[in-house]
Scaffold this active site. Structure first.
Site, PDB file in Angstrom:
ATOM      1  N   HIS A  28    -104.505  39.041 -24.409  1.00 39.95           N
ATOM      2  CA  HIS A  28    -103.160  39.221 -23.855  1.00 39.95           C
ATOM      3  C   HIS A  28    -102.154  39.493 -24.967  1.00 39.95           C
ATOM      4  O   HIS A  28    -102.441  39.353 -26.151  1.00 39.95           O
ATOM      5  CB  HIS A  28    -102.723  38.031 -22.991  1.00 39.95           C
ATOM      6  CG  HIS A  28    -102.351  36.788 -23.740  1.00 39.95           C
ATOM      7  ND1 HIS A  28    -101.788  35.689 -23.140  1.00 39.95           N
ATOM      8  CD2 HIS A  28    -102.466  36.454 -25.050  1.00 39.95           C
ATOM      9  CE1 HIS A  28    -101.556  34.747 -24.031  1.00 39.95           C
ATOM     10  NE2 HIS A  28    -101.960  35.174 -25.188  1.00 39.95           N
ATOM     11  N   CYS A  33     -97.905  35.327 -30.337  1.00 38.84           N
ATOM     12  CA  CYS A  33     -98.455  35.853 -29.082  1.00 38.84           C
ATOM     13  C   CYS A  33     -97.810  37.185 -28.696  1.00 38.84           C
ATOM     14  O   CYS A  33     -98.244  37.828 -27.749  1.00 38.84           O
ATOM     15  CB  CYS A  33     -98.314  34.838 -27.954  1.00 38.84           C
ATOM     16  SG  CYS A  33     -99.663  33.635 -27.946  1.00 38.84           S
ATOM     17  N   HIS A  80    -104.228  39.798 -28.678  1.00 36.15           N
ATOM     18  CA  HIS A  80    -105.173  38.857 -29.301  1.00 36.15           C
ATOM     19  C   HIS A  80    -105.873  38.137 -28.163  1.00 36.15           C
ATOM     20  O   HIS A  80    -105.461  38.254 -27.008  1.00 36.15           O
ATOM     21  CB  HIS A  80    -104.423  37.865 -30.198  1.00 36.15           C
ATOM     22  CG  HIS A  80    -103.431  37.055 -29.423  1.00 36.15           C
ATOM     23  ND1 HIS A  80    -102.183  37.526 -29.121  1.00 36.15           N
ATOM     24  CD2 HIS A  80    -103.547  35.856 -28.809  1.00 36.15           C
ATOM     25  CE1 HIS A  80    -101.554  36.636 -28.368  1.00 36.15           C
ATOM     26  NE2 HIS A  80    -102.353  35.612 -28.158  1.00 36.15           N
ATOM     27  N   HIS A 116    -107.966  34.652 -26.282  1.00 37.34           N
ATOM     28  CA  HIS A 116    -108.131  33.191 -26.173  1.00 37.34           C
ATOM     29  C   HIS A 116    -109.420  32.916 -25.410  1.00 37.34           C
ATOM     30  O   HIS A 116    -109.827  33.706 -24.551  1.00 37.34           O
ATOM     31  CB  HIS A 116    -106.980  32.558 -25.390  1.00 37.34           C
ATOM     32  CG  HIS A 116    -105.662  32.614 -26.086  1.00 37.34           C
ATOM     33  ND1 HIS A 116    -105.348  31.821 -27.166  1.00 37.34           N
ATOM     34  CD2 HIS A 116    -104.559  33.367 -25.845  1.00 37.34           C
ATOM     35  CE1 HIS A 116    -104.114  32.079 -27.556  1.00 37.34           C
ATOM     36  NE2 HIS A 116    -103.617  33.028 -26.781  1.00 37.34           N
ATOM     37  N   ASP A 165    -112.401  37.659 -16.874  1.00 38.85           N
ATOM     38  CA  ASP A 165    -113.241  37.438 -18.054  1.00 38.85           C
ATOM     39  C   ASP A 165    -113.465  38.739 -18.823  1.00 38.85           C
ATOM     40  O   ASP A 165    -113.842  39.764 -18.238  1.00 38.85           O
ATOM     41  CB  ASP A 165    -114.581  36.840 -17.621  1.00 38.85           C
ATOM     42  CG  ASP A 165    -115.404  36.376 -18.811  1.00 38.85           C
ATOM     43  OD1 ASP A 165    -114.818  35.896 -19.801  1.00 38.85           O
ATOM     44  OD2 ASP A 165    -116.649  36.484 -18.739  1.00 38.85           O
ATOM     45  N   HIS A 166    -113.215  38.689 -20.129  1.00 43.70           N
ATOM     46  CA  HIS A 166    -113.343  39.845 -21.017  1.00 43.70           C
ATOM     47  C   HIS A 166    -112.442  41.005 -20.603  1.00 43.70           C
ATOM     48  O   HIS A 166    -112.782  42.177 -20.794  1.00 43.70           O
ATOM     49  CB  HIS A 166    -114.807  40.284 -21.148  1.00 43.70           C
ATOM     50  CG  HIS A 166    -115.603  39.322 -21.988  1.00 43.70           C
ATOM     51  ND1 HIS A 166    -115.985  38.091 -21.533  1.00 43.70           N
ATOM     52  CD2 HIS A 166    -116.043  39.410 -23.252  1.00 43.70           C
ATOM     53  CE1 HIS A 166    -116.634  37.459 -22.496  1.00 43.70           C
ATOM     54  NE2 HIS A 166    -116.680  38.233 -23.554  1.00 43.70           N
ATOM     55  N   GLU A 225    -105.325  26.921 -22.920  1.00 42.22           N
ATOM     56  CA  GLU A 225    -105.333  28.190 -23.646  1.00 42.22           C
ATOM     57  C   GLU A 225    -105.889  27.984 -25.062  1.00 42.22           C
ATOM     58  O   GLU A 225    -106.659  28.799 -25.565  1.00 42.22           O
ATOM     59  CB  GLU A 225    -103.904  28.726 -23.705  1.00 42.22           C
ATOM     60  CG  GLU A 225    -103.774  30.138 -24.197  1.00 42.22           C
ATOM     61  CD  GLU A 225    -102.317  30.579 -24.177  1.00 42.22           C
ATOM     62  OE1 GLU A 225    -102.011  31.552 -23.480  1.00 42.22           O
ATOM     63  OE2 GLU A 225    -101.483  29.930 -24.841  1.00 42.22           O
TER      64      GLU A 225
HETATM   65 NI    NI Z   1    -101.785  33.999 -26.936  1.00 42.97          NI
END
Ligand code: NI
Length: 135
Positions: A15, A34, A40, A42, A80-81, A125
Site C-alpha cells: 500500500h 507510509c 511498501h 506489510h 493477499d499479494h 499491520e
Molecule cells: Ni504502511
C-alpha cells in the site's frame, strides 16, 4: 457472560498512504514513511471475532470451517499479494490505513456471518500497531 470465538488469518499486501490532492511534503508530514512514492508491504494479521450463544448440540457459536472459508473467500483471496490502492474493488477510494481496512472488512463480513454475529475485527499491520473495530 458472553461467548466469543476468534479466528486468525494472514495476508501480505502493498500500500501507499497518500492524498493525491496534497503535496509530497504534506503527505510525508501526515503519513510518514507510509507515503513513500512507490509503496511498501506489510504482513497483516487479521483476527475476526464472532459472539453469540453456543449451540448446545454442537458446542459451537458458528462452524469454524465455514467462518474460515468465508474470511478466505471474501477477504484474503481479494487482498493477499495485492496492491491495496489499485487491485481491490471494495477498497476503491479508501486510504488503506489499518483503520480503514478494518472498517472495510467489517462491512464485507458483517452481513455474511451465518451464526452468532460479528463482534470485533482486529487488523495488525506491524507488531507495533493494530486497528480494532468493535460492535
Ligand atoms: Ni504502511
Amino acid at each position: 457472560m458472553r461467548t466469543l470465538l476468534t479466528v486468525k488469518s494472514h495476508f501480505s499486501a502493498a500500500h501507499r498512504l497518500y492524498r493525491p490532492e496534497w503535496s509530497l511534503a504534506r503527505n510525508r508530514e501526515i503519513f510518514g514513511l507510509c507515503s513513500n512514492l512507490n509503496g511498501h508491504g506489510h504482513n497483516y494479521l487479521l483476527e475476526v471475532t464472532v459472539e453469540g450463544p453456543v449451540d448446545p448440540e454442537t458446542g459451537m457459536i458458528i462452524d469454524m470451517k465455514e467462518l474460515k472459508a468465508l474470511i478466505e473467500r471474501e477477504i484474503i483471496e481479494r487482498v493477499d499479494h495485492k496492491n491495496l490502492n489499485m487491485d481491490v474493488p471494495f477498497l476503491e477510494g479508501v486510504i488503506p490505513t489499518a483503520e480503514n481496512l478494518a472498517v472495510a472488512f467489517w462491512e464485507v463480513l458483517d452481513p455474511k456471518i451465518s451464526a452468532g454475529r460479528l463482534y470485533e475485527i482486529r487488523l495488525q499491520e506491524t507488531d507495533r500497531n493494530t486497528a480494532i473495530v468493535r460492535r
